[in-house]
Design a protein around this motif. Structure first.
Motif, mmCIF file in Angstrom:
data_model
loop_
_atom_site.group_PDB
_atom_site.id
_atom_site.type_symbol
_atom_site.label_atom_id
_atom_site.label_comp_id
_atom_site.label_asym_id
_atom_site.label_seq_id
_atom_site.Cartn_x
_atom_site.Cartn_y
_atom_site.Cartn_z
ATOM 1 N N VAL A 2 -18.870 37.494 -89.135
ATOM 2 C CA VAL A 2 -19.439 37.179 -87.825
ATOM 3 C C VAL A 2 -18.524 37.717 -86.733
ATOM 4 O O VAL A 2 -17.363 37.326 -86.639
ATOM 5 C CB VAL A 2 -19.602 35.647 -87.647
ATOM 6 N N ASP A 3 -19.064 38.618 -85.916
ATOM 7 C CA ASP A 3 -18.343 39.138 -84.754
ATOM 8 C C ASP A 3 -19.022 38.555 -83.518
ATOM 9 O O ASP A 3 -20.117 38.942 -83.157
ATOM 10 C CB ASP A 3 -18.415 40.668 -84.743
ATOM 11 N N ARG A 4 -18.353 37.575 -82.898
ATOM 12 C CA ARG A 4 -18.927 36.916 -81.730
ATOM 13 C C ARG A 4 -18.135 37.250 -80.462
ATOM 14 O O ARG A 4 -18.135 36.472 -79.516
ATOM 15 C CB ARG A 4 -19.048 35.419 -81.960
ATOM 16 N N THR A 5 -17.461 38.416 -80.452
ATOM 17 C CA THR A 5 -16.656 38.778 -79.281
ATOM 18 C C THR A 5 -17.518 38.922 -78.024
ATOM 19 O O THR A 5 -17.009 38.735 -76.921
ATOM 20 C CB THR A 5 -15.862 40.084 -79.532
ATOM 21 N N ALA A 6 -18.803 39.251 -78.175
ATOM 22 C CA ALA A 6 -19.692 39.375 -77.021
ATOM 23 C C ALA A 6 -20.724 38.258 -76.996
ATOM 24 O O ALA A 6 -21.797 38.411 -76.430
ATOM 25 C CB ALA A 6 -20.390 40.737 -77.049
ATOM 26 N N TYR A 7 -20.391 37.125 -77.621
ATOM 27 C CA TYR A 7 -21.347 36.024 -77.679
ATOM 28 C C TYR A 7 -20.682 34.690 -77.367
ATOM 29 O O TYR A 7 -20.038 34.087 -78.232
ATOM 30 C CB TYR A 7 -22.021 35.940 -79.053
ATOM 31 N N PRO A 8 -20.868 34.176 -76.154
ATOM 32 C CA PRO A 8 -20.294 32.872 -75.786
ATOM 33 C C PRO A 8 -21.265 31.701 -75.966
ATOM 34 O O PRO A 8 -20.983 30.599 -75.523
ATOM 35 C CB PRO A 8 -19.970 33.063 -74.302
ATOM 36 N N GLY A 9 -22.398 31.929 -76.619
ATOM 37 C CA GLY A 9 -23.429 30.904 -76.749
ATOM 38 C C GLY A 9 -23.023 29.732 -77.624
ATOM 39 O O GLY A 9 -21.891 29.655 -78.111
ATOM 40 N N PRO A 10 -23.969 28.817 -77.860
ATOM 41 C CA PRO A 10 -23.667 27.568 -78.561
ATOM 42 C C PRO A 10 -23.254 27.743 -80.017
ATOM 43 O O PRO A 10 -22.434 27.006 -80.522
ATOM 44 C CB PRO A 10 -24.952 26.762 -78.452
ATOM 45 N N TYR A 11 -23.827 28.702 -80.733
ATOM 46 C CA TYR A 11 -23.389 29.011 -82.097
ATOM 47 C C TYR A 11 -23.690 30.479 -82.386
ATOM 48 O O TYR A 11 -22.820 31.307 -82.373
ATOM 49 C CB TYR A 11 -24.039 28.089 -83.131
ATOM 50 N N LEU A 12 -24.922 30.807 -82.668
ATOM 51 C CA LEU A 12 -25.389 32.180 -82.861
ATOM 52 C C LEU A 12 -26.728 32.318 -82.161
ATOM 53 O O LEU A 12 -27.372 31.307 -81.857
ATOM 54 C CB LEU A 12 -25.551 32.496 -84.355
ATOM 55 N N PRO A 13 -27.178 33.537 -81.912
ATOM 56 C CA PRO A 13 -28.508 33.695 -81.332
ATOM 57 C C PRO A 13 -29.563 32.983 -82.176
ATOM 58 O O PRO A 13 -29.528 33.015 -83.406
ATOM 59 C CB PRO A 13 -28.705 35.218 -81.338
ATOM 60 N N GLY A 14 -30.468 32.311 -81.488
ATOM 61 C CA GLY A 14 -31.489 31.514 -82.153
ATOM 62 C C GLY A 14 -31.164 30.031 -82.190
ATOM 63 O O GLY A 14 -32.003 29.220 -82.528
ATOM 64 N N TYR A 15 -29.938 29.685 -81.832
ATOM 65 C CA TYR A 15 -29.522 28.288 -81.774
ATOM 66 C C TYR A 15 -29.437 27.863 -80.318
ATOM 67 O O TYR A 15 -29.065 28.650 -79.452
ATOM 68 C CB TYR A 15 -28.146 28.085 -82.424
ATOM 69 N N LEU A 16 -29.777 26.607 -80.071
ATOM 70 C CA LEU A 16 -29.678 26.044 -78.733
ATOM 71 C C LEU A 16 -28.673 24.894 -78.756
ATOM 72 O O LEU A 16 -28.453 24.286 -79.802
ATOM 73 C CB LEU A 16 -31.038 25.510 -78.274
ATOM 74 N N PRO A 17 -28.076 24.589 -77.602
ATOM 75 C CA PRO A 17 -27.201 23.413 -77.568
ATOM 76 C C PRO A 17 -27.982 22.181 -77.989
ATOM 77 O O PRO A 17 -29.156 22.029 -77.651
ATOM 78 C CB PRO A 17 -26.783 23.328 -76.098
ATOM 79 N N ALA A 18 -27.346 21.331 -78.751
ATOM 80 C CA ALA A 18 -28.028 20.137 -79.254
ATOM 81 C C ALA A 18 -28.171 19.095 -78.150
ATOM 82 O O ALA A 18 -27.177 18.700 -77.557
ATOM 83 C CB ALA A 18 -27.264 19.547 -80.432
ATOM 84 N N PRO A 19 -29.392 18.658 -77.873
ATOM 85 C CA PRO A 19 -29.556 17.572 -76.911
ATOM 86 C C PRO A 19 -29.077 16.259 -77.509
ATOM 87 O O PRO A 19 -29.032 16.112 -78.731
ATOM 88 C CB PRO A 19 -31.062 17.554 -76.649
ATOM 89 N N ALA A 20 -28.755 15.331 -76.672
ATOM 90 C CA ALA A 20 -28.337 14.007 -77.151
ATOM 91 C C ALA A 20 -29.435 13.422 -78.020
ATOM 92 O O ALA A 20 -30.624 13.498 -77.694
ATOM 93 C CB ALA A 20 -28.046 13.090 -75.968
ATOM 94 N N GLY A 21 -29.064 12.879 -79.163
ATOM 95 C CA GLY A 21 -30.005 12.236 -80.049
ATOM 96 C C GLY A 21 -30.850 13.165 -80.904
ATOM 97 O O GLY A 21 -31.840 12.732 -81.480
ATOM 98 N N VAL A 22 -30.475 14.434 -81.004
ATOM 99 C CA VAL A 22 -31.285 15.386 -81.771
ATOM 100 C C VAL A 22 -31.405 14.977 -83.247
ATOM 101 O O VAL A 22 -32.414 15.240 -83.879
ATOM 102 C CB VAL A 22 -30.756 16.834 -81.652
ATOM 103 N N LEU A 23 -30.418 14.294 -83.778
ATOM 104 C CA LEU A 23 -30.474 13.877 -85.179
ATOM 105 C C LEU A 23 -31.167 12.536 -85.384
ATOM 106 O O LEU A 23 -31.464 12.164 -86.509
ATOM 107 C CB LEU A 23 -29.063 13.801 -85.764
ATOM 108 N N THR A 24 -31.440 11.822 -84.306
ATOM 109 C CA THR A 24 -32.036 10.499 -84.448
ATOM 110 C C THR A 24 -33.535 10.517 -84.178
ATOM 111 O O THR A 24 -34.212 9.548 -84.472
ATOM 112 C CB THR A 24 -31.370 9.483 -83.498
ATOM 113 N N THR A 25 -34.041 11.602 -83.628
ATOM 114 C CA THR A 25 -35.469 11.636 -83.298
ATOM 115 C C THR A 25 -36.302 12.109 -84.456
ATOM 116 O O THR A 25 -35.853 12.704 -85.372
ATOM 117 C CB THR A 25 -35.736 12.558 -82.092
#
Length: 180
Positions: A157-180
């Motif tokens: 994984v080369d993420r030198t040009a990627y400051p996102g949450p994990y990798l493209p296609g992933y979004l930051p997890a909202p609060a409670g994402v695992l409980t809903t």
């Protein structure tokens, strides 16, 4: 030549990787293939005090897989399950779970240049699985490649040009994402 009198607690674990293109800056993630990503991620988050930092699934535009990125400090686990195998990667994940049950599918390594690291690894005996390719989203571009070694599958994984949450296609997890 290795100094046999070096202190084993302060000596580098892999000095041969420090000077080549494959120098892994760190373990990017341990990727777990599981039957039920939500239940497994919830269990690990609770039992190991991990926090969910990112996620991917149908609601984020990924109809094939449901995945949660769990983290504690620099340690990251990606718990993923296949909803419907639409790609070769999805088929491999589903076959892994069917054959072995829940478990480690991949050890992702962060590298400064995935193209050079891939060539370096293959030239030295790693089995090529996926040639380097770019993935992107609104946060930038990441470069991924995959090789197999006797130790298993490794994604570079080369993420030198990627400051996102994990990798493209992933979004930051909202609060409670695992409980809903």
């Amino acid at each position: 030549m290795t100094d046999v009198f070096a202190d084993p607690f302060t000596a580098p674990l892999t000095p041969h990787l420090d000077d080549g293109p494959l120098r892994a800056t760190r373990t990017d993630a341990v990727v777990l293939a599981v039957a039920d990503a939500r239940r497994t991620a919830r269990h690990y988050a609770t039992a190991l005090a991990l926090r969910c930092t990112a996620w991917s699934g149908p609601a984020t535009g990924n109809p094939e897989r449901l995945a949660y990125v769990l983290a504690a400090g620099d340690v990251r686990f990606v718990v993923t399950s296949v909803l419907q195998p639409l790609t070769e990667h999805g088929r491999l994940l589903a076959e892994h779970v069917a054959a072995h049950g829940d478990g480690i599918f991949d050890l992702a390594l962060e590298v400064p240049d995935a193209y050079a690291a891939y060539d370096y690894a293959v030239d030295r005996g790693a089995v090529p699985l996926t040639e380097p390719y770019e993935v992107s989203d609104r946060w930038g571009i990441a470069v991924l490649a995959a090789v197999a070694t006797p130790a298993g599958r490794h994604t570079l994984v080369d993420r030198t040009a990627y400051p996102g949450p994990y990798l493209p296609g992933y979004l930051p997890a909202p609060a409670g994402v695992l409980t809903t």
